[in-house]
Design an enzyme around this catalytic site. Structure first.
Site, short mmCIF file in Angstrom:
data_model
loop_
_atom_site.label_atom_id
_atom_site.label_comp_id
_atom_site.label_asym_id
_atom_site.label_seq_id
_atom_site.Cartn_x
_atom_site.Cartn_y
_atom_site.Cartn_z
CG ASP A 1 -75.45 28.55 -52.55
OD1 ASP A 1 -75.76 29.74 -52.75
OD2 ASP A 1 -75.34 28.05 -51.42
CE1 TYR B 1 -72.41 26.86 -46.16
CE2 TYR B 1 -72.26 26.82 -48.55
CZ TYR B 1 -73.01 26.96 -47.40
OH TYR B 1 -74.36 27.23 -47.49
CE LYS C 1 -75.35 30.50 -48.70
NZ LYS C 1 -74.56 29.68 -49.65
#
Length: 321
Positions: free
Chosen positions: A51, A56, A82
């Site tokens: 994930d 990030y 995402k």
């Protein structure tokens, strides 16, 4: 490692997944070689669920995911990323937790249809891959109306095209996730919920977990160590202090864990998996040693009497027999 099904998504994932935020320099720099070695070690352990997200490390996590996963059989792992933030010069949705962000680049919140499509294409380029298996709408509470309409429409279209296989939410708020499941015109296949069904926080049990179970929506557990306190059997330097009530609960958890000779971090990892709506949990790691240690927690034997003792002490919700 055991393979489990993510409910209505049809995806098969490992019972333990690796979250790639830490490997993008969350709170401390992680050298590139160490990050790739950590993903390589996760693969050796049988982890096939990864994930990541654009935010990030402002693209660094996705780049490192691509370095480690490219060349591996594409049908043997499930990769998530995402949408909800675009990375661009001057982006102002900055987070101070990233130790090595690229200069001049920052995230900008945008849940519009066009932004989601652009974000998705940019993620594919950063990772160097042609499809994403599971796509999360990230933090939809920040613009619920647009996230639950335009962003969701984009994900449905991507799923219909076959460029993603399932749509999901990546969220920290159980009440918002439950609202999304109730109100959205299309029901997500999954929800990744961080820190809301752990040994210290059961708020997802109030509405989200029963609703998800009823709808056949799989919940992906994350934040199982509650930001650190449950990751160590005894207090460790560097963890932020807990509120007094939570600190008292943690002391009770440690006492009962000692009584039953249960390693508290192992119990923290396994606890979410005792709920029928949660088939898998995602954890972070910075080094090959860390993911090796956490993966071993799955094999720790925890007696049923331990869970009953936690129930009787009011430390976890009562579970059906």
């Amino acid at each position: 490692m055991r393979s489990v099904e993510l409910g209505r998504s049809g995806l098969q994932v490992s019972e333990l997944g690796l979250g790639l935020a830490s490997l993008a320099g969350m709170f401390a720099v992680v050298p590139e070689g160490e990050a790739v070695a950590t993903i390589d070690r996760a693969w050796e352990l049988g982890i096939r669920f990864f994930d990541t997200a654009p935010v990030y490390g402002y693209g660094l996590s996705e780049q490192r995911a691509g370095m480690a996963l490219r060349g591996r059989p594409r049908d043997q792992y499930v990769l998530c990323t995402k949408v909800g933030r675009l990375l661009e010069p001057g982006g102002q949705d900055l987070q101070e937790i990233w130790a090595e962000p690229p200069p001049g680049i920052g995230p900008r919140l945008d849940y519009s249809y066009a932004a989601v499509m652009r974000s998705f294409e940019e993620s594919l380029r950063r990772i160097g891959i042609d499809r994403i298996d599971l796509l999360h709408i990230h933090d939809p509470e920040l613009d619920f109306r647009t996230a639950s309409t335009e962003a969701l429409r984009a994900l449905v279209e991507l799923r219909d095209r076959g460029t993603i296989r399932a749509l999901s939410l990546g969220i920290n708020h159980a009440d918002v996730a439950a609202r999304f499941l109730r109100e959205a015109t299309t029901t997500p296949d999954c929800v990744l919920i961080a820190g809301r069904y752990s040994l210290l926080d059961h708020s997802a049990a109030d509405e989200l977990l029963p609703l998800a179970h009823q709808l056949g929506v799989s919940i992906i557990g994350a934040g199982v160590f509650q930001g650190g306190p449950l990751a160590a059997a005894r207090p460790s330097v560097g963890y932020p202090p807990l509120p007094p009530e939570a600190a008292a609960r943690l002391d009770q958890l440690r006492t009962i864990s000692d009584q039953y000779a249960v390693h508290l971090p192992a119990a923290a990892l396994q606890f979410p998996l005792t709920h029928p709506a949660i088939p898998t949990v995602v954890v972070g790691a910075r080094t090959p040693q860390e993911i090796t240690e956490v993966a071993a927690y799955l094999g720790h034997s925890i007696p049923p009497a331990y869970w009953r003792a936690l129930e009787q002490a009011g430390l976890i919700p009562l579970r059906s027999a």
